[in-house]
Design a protein around this motif. Sequence first.
Motif, PDB file in Angstrom:
ATOM      1  N   PRO A  24       0.854  -1.192   0.000  1.00 19.01           N
ATOM      2  CA  PRO A  24       0.000   0.000   0.000  1.00 19.01           C
ATOM      3  C   PRO A  24       0.884   1.235   0.000  1.00 19.01           C
ATOM      4  O   PRO A  24       2.095   1.153   0.262  1.00 19.01           O
ATOM      5  CB  PRO A  24      -0.778  -0.127   1.316  1.00 19.01           C
ATOM      6  CG  PRO A  24       0.155  -0.887   2.205  1.00 19.01           C
ATOM      7  CD  PRO A  24       0.908  -1.849   1.329  1.00 19.01           C
ATOM      8  N   ALA A  25       0.322   2.392  -0.304  1.00 21.23           N
ATOM      9  CA  ALA A  25       1.081   3.637  -0.175  1.00 21.23           C
ATOM     10  C   ALA A  25       1.548   3.781   1.262  1.00 21.23           C
ATOM     11  O   ALA A  25       0.845   3.397   2.205  1.00 21.23           O
ATOM     12  CB  ALA A  25       0.218   4.827  -0.582  1.00 21.23           C
ATOM     13  N   ALA A  26       2.734   4.349   1.433  1.00 20.07           N
ATOM     14  CA  ALA A  26       3.328   4.431   2.768  1.00 20.07           C
ATOM     15  C   ALA A  26       2.422   5.153   3.752  1.00 20.07           C
ATOM     16  O   ALA A  26       2.383   4.816   4.940  1.00 20.07           O
ATOM     17  CB  ALA A  26       4.685   5.112   2.683  1.00 20.07           C
TER      18      ALA A  26
ATOM     19  N   ALA B 200       0.594   6.562  -4.345  1.00 18.35           N
ATOM     20  CA  ALA B 200       1.970   6.692  -3.881  1.00 18.35           C
ATOM     21  C   ALA B 200       2.311   8.151  -3.613  1.00 18.35           C
ATOM     22  O   ALA B 200       1.796   9.060  -4.269  1.00 18.35           O
ATOM     23  CB  ALA B 200       2.926   6.106  -4.906  1.00 18.35           C
ATOM     24  N   GLY B 201       3.198   8.365  -2.663  1.00 18.76           N
ATOM     25  CA  GLY B 201       3.651   9.702  -2.320  1.00 18.76           C
ATOM     26  C   GLY B 201       5.152   9.820  -2.404  1.00 18.76           C
ATOM     27  O   GLY B 201       5.843   8.907  -2.890  1.00 18.76           O
ATOM     28  N   PRO B 202       5.721  10.926  -1.920  1.00 24.58           N
ATOM     29  CA  PRO B 202       7.170  11.149  -2.010  1.00 24.58           C
ATOM     30  C   PRO B 202       7.989  10.054  -1.324  1.00 24.58           C
ATOM     31  O   PRO B 202       9.060   9.683  -1.825  1.00 24.58           O
ATOM     32  CB  PRO B 202       7.355  12.498  -1.319  1.00 24.58           C
ATOM     33  CG  PRO B 202       6.032  13.172  -1.399  1.00 24.58           C
ATOM     34  CD  PRO B 202       5.020  12.083  -1.339  1.00 24.58           C
TER      35      PRO B 202
ATOM     36  N   PRO C 133       1.328   3.875  -8.865  1.00 29.88           N
ATOM     37  CA  PRO C 133       0.088   4.598  -9.181  1.00 29.88           C
ATOM     38  C   PRO C 133      -0.067   5.763  -8.203  1.00 29.88           C
ATOM     39  O   PRO C 133       0.302   5.648  -7.029  1.00 29.88           O
ATOM     40  CB  PRO C 133      -1.004   3.554  -8.955  1.00 29.88           C
ATOM     41  CG  PRO C 133      -0.306   2.237  -8.898  1.00 29.88           C
ATOM     42  CD  PRO C 133       1.068   2.514  -8.385  1.00 29.88           C
ATOM     43  N   THR C 134      -0.610   6.861  -8.666  1.00 27.89           N
ATOM     44  CA  THR C 134      -0.809   7.997  -7.771  1.00 27.89           C
ATOM     45  C   THR C 134      -1.708   9.037  -8.410  1.00 27.89           C
ATOM     46  O   THR C 134      -1.768   9.142  -9.634  1.00 27.89           O
ATOM     47  CB  THR C 134       0.542   8.655  -7.391  1.00 27.89           C
ATOM     48  OG1 THR C 134       0.321   9.663  -6.411  1.00 27.89           O
ATOM     49  CG2 THR C 134       1.226   9.263  -8.602  1.00 27.89           C
TER      50      THR C 134
END
Length: 492
Positions: free
Chosen positions: A27-29, A51-53, A216-217
Amino acid sequence: MNLVGIDTLAKSPLADGDVLIGGRWLPAADGRTYPVHDPATGALVREVSSAGPGDALAAIEAADRAAAAWRATPARRRSEVLHDTFRLMREHTDLLAGLIVLENGKAYRDAAAEVGYAAEFFRWFAEEAVRIGSSFGDAPGGGFRHVVRRHPVGVTAFVTPWNFPAAMATCKIAPALAAGCPVLLKPAPETPLTALAVAALLAEAGLPEGLLNVLPTDRAPEVVSTWLGDERVRKFSFTGSTATGRLLLEQAAANVVNVTMELGGNAPFVVCADADVDAAVRGAMDAKMRGGGEVCIAANRFYVHTDVAAEFTEKFGAAMAAVRTGPGTEEGVALGPMINQAAVDKIRSLVDDAVARGATIAAQGTVPDGPGNFHPTTVLTDVPEEARILHEEVFGPVAPLTTFTDEDEMLARANATVHGLASYVYSRDVARALRIAERLEAGMVGVNRGLLSDPAAPFGGVKQSGLGREGGREGIEAFLETQYIALDWPTD
C-alpha cells in the motif's frame, strides 16, 4: 506473483497493495488511495493506492540497488526475459484488453489491438538487446587505439498517459530493460490497472526484483519531483501534453537529466486531387478513429483538394456517421466513451466554436442514452482558418475539413503550428506524395496509409511535439551512454 484475473485486478489489491517497489506489492506508505472509474458508466472500479514522495524515494533506492546486477547480466538473459513477457502478453490478451476497456473505455477491438502492439515492443527490444555494439579502431594519427563502449544510462523514470495504458508503458520499459536499466514507472491515475498487470507479467517472466517499480498515484507532482530531484535518476521519459512537458523539462534541467519527450500533436491529413478517394476514406477512418481519436498522432485537420472535396466529404461523412458508439464491452461497438467528462466538454467547446464561426456539421453519429462520457462522431465542413479546432489538439472523434487548390498555400497552413508529430498524405502520384511528405514539418508521415505506429520504427516529433525517438534502433539508443577509451597501444 502470477497474473490474476480481471475481477481480482479490478476489485482487490494485488497481494498486499498496488504499489510495486523492490519486487513487493505494497500500500502507499501513508495509506492514501484514490478512485478509478469506468468512463462508460461512471461507476467506481476500485480504490487504488496513491503513492507519495516516500514511496518515490523508496522506489529509487530499490532501482539503484538492482542496477549493478542487471547491468552485468548477459544481454542474452535480458533478451529471454523480454521474449517471455511478449509471449505472456499475447497469451493474456483477453485479460489485458478487458482491463483497458474497464479503465480507459476503449472499444474492445481497439483494446485488443493495443495489447498486440504493446507486446511487440518486448519482442523487438528483446532482439535489440543482443545487438548493442561497441567499436575498436586505430587512431588516425597512430600510436594508440580507440575503444568505444556502450553502457546503460542508469536509473530511468517514466510518466505515461491514459490513452494507451499498455503500449505507452511497454514502449519505454522494454528498451530500458533491454539496455540494462532499472525502471521507475508512474502510470496515469485514470489507468493504473493495466500497468500493474504488465508488471505482474514481467515478474512471471523472471524479471529480478527492483528492476520495475510501479507507483500509481493521483499526486504526480510530488512523485515526479522526487524522482527528478534525485541525482541517481539519469533518464526521464514523458508522454503527455506539451504544456506539462515544458514544466518537466525545467525540472529535469536542474540535474541535467537525459530526457525523451513525446508531446502533443496537430496532425494534418492531406487528400490530393489524384488521390484514391475510397482508400483515403479508409485511411482517414484509421488515422482519425483509432482509439476514439484520443491519440496524439490522430488526424486533426483535413486538407482536401477542391476537385475531390465533395466525394470525400460524402463518403467520409457516411463512414463516420455509421460508427457504432457505446460501452467498449458491447459487441460491434467501434467507439467507446471519452476518458472523462472534461474531455467531452473540451471537444464540445471546439465544435461549438467552429460552428459559431461559420462551420457546418456535415455528418454526425449518435450516442447511447444514459451515463457515460460519450461524444458523437462529427464531420465539420467550411471550417474557417481562425477556428480553434484547427489550432488545438481535438483528442476526440471530430474531423474538421477544409479545402485547397494550391499546394504551397496548403503546406503553409499545414505547417503553421508549434506541433510536428504526425502527418498524412494521399495521392496516386508517389513523387507528389513524397514531395509533400518531405515538406511537411513532422517527425512521421503516412503516405497512402492511415496507421503509422510500428515498434520497429522511430516514433517521435519535431518542434514542440517532443525530443528524441521511441521504437526502432533509436529506441534503445536513448538508454545508452557512450564511453570512449584511449588505449595506449603503439602501432609501430
